[in-house]
Design a protein around this motif. Structure first.
Motif, PDB file in Angstrom:
ATOM      1  N   MET A 136       5.668 -11.194  11.426  1.00 54.55           N
ATOM      2  CA  MET A 136       4.326 -11.408  11.950  1.00 54.55           C
ATOM      3  C   MET A 136       4.280 -11.049  13.434  1.00 54.55           C
ATOM      4  O   MET A 136       5.128 -11.466  14.216  1.00 54.55           O
ATOM      5  N   ASP A 137       3.289 -10.234  13.812  1.00 58.15           N
ATOM      6  CA  ASP A 137       3.110  -9.839  15.209  1.00 58.15           C
ATOM      7  C   ASP A 137       1.607  -9.742  15.478  1.00 58.15           C
ATOM      8  O   ASP A 137       0.919  -8.902  14.890  1.00 58.15           O
ATOM      9  N   LYS A 138       1.130 -10.638  16.332  1.00 60.69           N
ATOM     10  CA  LYS A 138      -0.298 -10.682  16.675  1.00 60.69           C
ATOM     11  C   LYS A 138      -1.180 -10.810  15.431  1.00 60.69           C
ATOM     12  O   LYS A 138      -2.192 -10.129  15.273  1.00 60.69           O
ATOM     13  N   GLY A 139      -0.726 -11.657  14.529  1.00 59.22           N
ATOM     14  CA  GLY A 139      -1.513 -11.959  13.336  1.00 59.22           C
ATOM     15  C   GLY A 139      -1.397 -10.958  12.211  1.00 59.22           C
ATOM     16  O   GLY A 139      -2.079 -11.092  11.188  1.00 59.22           O
ATOM     17  N   LYS A 140      -0.543  -9.956  12.379  1.00 57.27           N
ATOM     18  CA  LYS A 140      -0.367  -8.954  11.328  1.00 57.27           C
ATOM     19  C   LYS A 140       1.110  -8.811  10.972  1.00 57.27           C
ATOM     20  O   LYS A 140       1.982  -8.964  11.838  1.00 57.27           O
ATOM     21  N   LEU A 141       1.363  -8.502   9.705  1.00 55.90           N
ATOM     22  CA  LEU A 141       2.728  -8.214   9.295  1.00 55.90           C
ATOM     23  C   LEU A 141       3.052  -6.760   9.632  1.00 55.90           C
ATOM     24  O   LEU A 141       2.354  -5.847   9.189  1.00 55.90           O
ATOM     25  N   VAL A 142       4.064  -6.570  10.444  1.00 54.22           N
ATOM     26  CA  VAL A 142       4.458  -5.218  10.842  1.00 54.22           C
ATOM     27  C   VAL A 142       5.944  -5.022  10.591  1.00 54.22           C
ATOM     28  O   VAL A 142       6.720  -5.971  10.554  1.00 54.22           O
ATOM     29  N   TYR A 199       8.313  13.503  -6.677  1.00 55.77           N
ATOM     30  CA  TYR A 199       8.655  13.964  -8.025  1.00 55.77           C
ATOM     31  C   TYR A 199       8.715  12.849  -9.065  1.00 55.77           C
ATOM     32  O   TYR A 199       9.093  13.085 -10.204  1.00 55.77           O
ATOM     33  N   LEU A 200       8.330  11.634  -8.683  1.00 58.20           N
ATOM     34  CA  LEU A 200       8.412  10.511  -9.615  1.00 58.20           C
ATOM     35  C   LEU A 200       7.581  10.755 -10.872  1.00 58.20           C
ATOM     36  O   LEU A 200       6.485  11.305 -10.819  1.00 58.20           O
ATOM     37  N   ALA A 201       8.139  10.322 -11.996  1.00 57.91           N
ATOM     38  CA  ALA A 201       7.432  10.406 -13.276  1.00 57.91           C
ATOM     39  C   ALA A 201       6.770   9.065 -13.570  1.00 57.91           C
ATOM     40  O   ALA A 201       7.164   8.027 -13.035  1.00 57.91           O
ATOM     41  N   SER A 202       5.764   9.079 -14.421  1.00 60.97           N
ATOM     42  CA  SER A 202       5.045   7.840 -14.753  1.00 60.97           C
ATOM     43  C   SER A 202       5.956   6.824 -15.423  1.00 60.97           C
ATOM     44  O   SER A 202       5.691   5.610 -15.373  1.00 60.97           O
ATOM     45  N   SER A 203       7.030   7.286 -16.025  1.00 72.41           N
ATOM     46  CA  SER A 203       7.963   6.375 -16.710  1.00 72.41           C
ATOM     47  C   SER A 203       8.970   5.731 -15.761  1.00 72.41           C
ATOM     48  O   SER A 203       9.711   4.827 -16.154  1.00 72.41           O
ATOM     49  N   ASP A 204       9.011   6.179 -14.498  1.00 73.47           N
ATOM     50  CA  ASP A 204       9.965   5.632 -13.539  1.00 73.47           C
ATOM     51  C   ASP A 204       9.508   4.271 -13.015  1.00 73.47           C
ATOM     52  O   ASP A 204       8.306   4.009 -12.910  1.00 73.47           O
ATOM     53  N   THR A 205      10.471   3.434 -12.669  1.00 72.80           N
ATOM     54  CA  THR A 205      10.204   2.187 -11.964  1.00 72.80           C
ATOM     55  C   THR A 205      10.722   2.361 -10.543  1.00 72.80           C
ATOM     56  O   THR A 205      11.932   2.401 -10.322  1.00 72.80           O
ATOM     57  N   TYR A 206       9.812   2.497  -9.604  1.00 75.09           N
ATOM     58  CA  TYR A 206      10.172   2.799  -8.211  1.00 75.09           C
ATOM     59  C   TYR A 206       9.694   1.654  -7.342  1.00 75.09           C
ATOM     60  O   TYR A 206       8.489   1.390  -7.246  1.00 75.09           O
ATOM     61  N   ILE A 207      10.634   0.948  -6.724  1.00 76.56           N
ATOM     62  CA  ILE A 207      10.302  -0.253  -5.942  1.00 76.56           C
ATOM     63  C   ILE A 207      10.767  -0.068  -4.497  1.00 76.56           C
ATOM     64  O   ILE A 207      11.953   0.139  -4.242  1.00 76.56           O
ATOM     65  N   THR A 208       9.832  -0.147  -3.575  1.00 75.56           N
ATOM     66  CA  THR A 208      10.146  -0.064  -2.154  1.00 75.56           C
ATOM     67  C   THR A 208      10.284  -1.469  -1.583  1.00 75.56           C
ATOM     68  O   THR A 208       9.406  -2.317  -1.782  1.00 75.56           O
ATOM     69  N   CYS A 209      11.382  -1.719  -0.894  1.00 76.16           N
ATOM     70  CA  CYS A 209      11.571  -2.987  -0.190  1.00 76.16           C
ATOM     71  C   CYS A 209      11.093  -2.813   1.248  1.00 76.16           C
ATOM     72  O   CYS A 209      11.624  -1.980   1.983  1.00 76.16           O
ATOM     73  N   THR A 210      10.102  -3.603   1.637  1.00 73.28           N
ATOM     74  CA  THR A 210       9.533  -3.530   2.974  1.00 73.28           C
ATOM     75  C   THR A 210       9.877  -4.811   3.741  1.00 73.28           C
ATOM     76  O   THR A 210       9.620  -5.916   3.246  1.00 73.28           O
ATOM     77  N   PHE A 211      10.452  -4.645   4.911  1.00 67.97           N
ATOM     78  CA  PHE A 211      10.902  -5.788   5.712  1.00 67.97           C
ATOM     79  C   PHE A 211      10.005  -5.914   6.944  1.00 67.97           C
ATOM     80  O   PHE A 211       9.995  -5.033   7.810  1.00 67.97           O
ATOM     81  N   CYS A 212       9.257  -7.009   7.009  1.00 68.45           N
ATOM     82  CA  CYS A 212       8.219  -7.176   8.030  1.00 68.45           C
ATOM     83  C   CYS A 212       8.412  -8.474   8.815  1.00 68.45           C
ATOM     84  O   CYS A 212       9.231  -9.322   8.468  1.00 68.45           O
TER      85      CYS A 212
END
Length: 250
Positions: free
Chosen positions: A188-194, A173-186
């Protein structure tokens, strides 16, 4: 600014540490859910909860005697999951409860949206459960845009610390005027961020604690988070996703 966080499956009653400070805003809808659940057989409830026999028995008994107005625990103390353990609200210092009460919102399939100090009773109902309450296909349809509207304030900034199961209630339901920031915690595992579930949950709780300690109201200041070995990765992040990598030796 609002911060959204998932609930936890494991809950407790604690009426001694702190008194609750209000009631959940969507109690009418919660009562509708209770009525729907009470009309189910034990077998149907166990399937709905997707759990073992002992947990099903515990929650069937809870449901039978459930009272939304008595013997309540502040939500932030009622949930016992990893994120809440690392948030550690029982040792908050002055001003930190006020901060989370203003900024943190806990999403729930059962209660909809909770302020940290709302009084709750233990329940079991995941947002992704196949619950056709009120004739709706599932709980996402049952709640509709109510959760988004309750989590949005005048500046339209939402910091997402919730799992996908819960954040999708808002994102739809986000509107274009919203500021929506997801924090992703990763990490390194076998050369990839997971993203690894347990560490991500730990970091989400620690992030809430960090924000409460620093009284953060500007999303840019979240980037300074450097706990549990995490560092902000500017080059991998964007305006809508802040990526933190867990680095050994940090």
């Amino acid at each position: 600014m609002k911060i959204i966080l998932s609930p936890a499956k494991k809950m407790k009653v604690d009426t001694d540490t702190l008194e609750y400070q209000g009631m959940p805003i969507f109690l009418e809808q919660t009562q509708e859910i209770i009525s729907w659940m009470r009309a189910k057989t034990y077998g149907e409830l166990k399937s709905l909860w997707n759990c073992n026999e002992s947990i099903a028995q515990q929650n069937a008994e809870r449901l039978q005697y459930m009272d939304l107005y008595k013997n309540l625990t502040p939500a932030v103390l009622a949930y016992e999951g990893i994120a809440y353990q690392y948030m550690a609200p029982t040792v908050f210092e002055e001003g930190q409860f006020d901060y989370v009460q203003e900024h943190l919102r806990i999403l729930s399939g059962f209660y909809g949206v909770l302020k940290p100090m709302d009084g709750v009773t233990p329940y079991r109902l995941e947002m992704q459960a196949k619950a056709n309450v009120g004739g709706q296909k599932n709980l996402y349809d049952f709640w509709g845009d109510k959760l988004y509207l309750e989590c949005k304030d005048e500046d339209g900034i939402i910091i997402n610390l919730a799992s996908k199961e819960y954040s999708k209630c808002i994102e739809k339901y986000l509107a274009s005027s919203d500021t929506y920031i997801t924090c992703t915690f990763c990490e390194m595992d076998k050369g990839k961020l997971v993203q690894k579930g347990t560490y991500a949950k730990m970091a989400r709780g620690e992030m809430v604690r960090f924000m409460a300690e620093k009284q953060i109201k500007d999303p840019q200041k979240i980037k300074a988070f450097n706990r549990l070995g995490y560092i902000f990765r500017e080059e991998l992040s964007s305006d809508t996703e802040y990526i933190f990598e867990r680095v050994a030796g940090q």
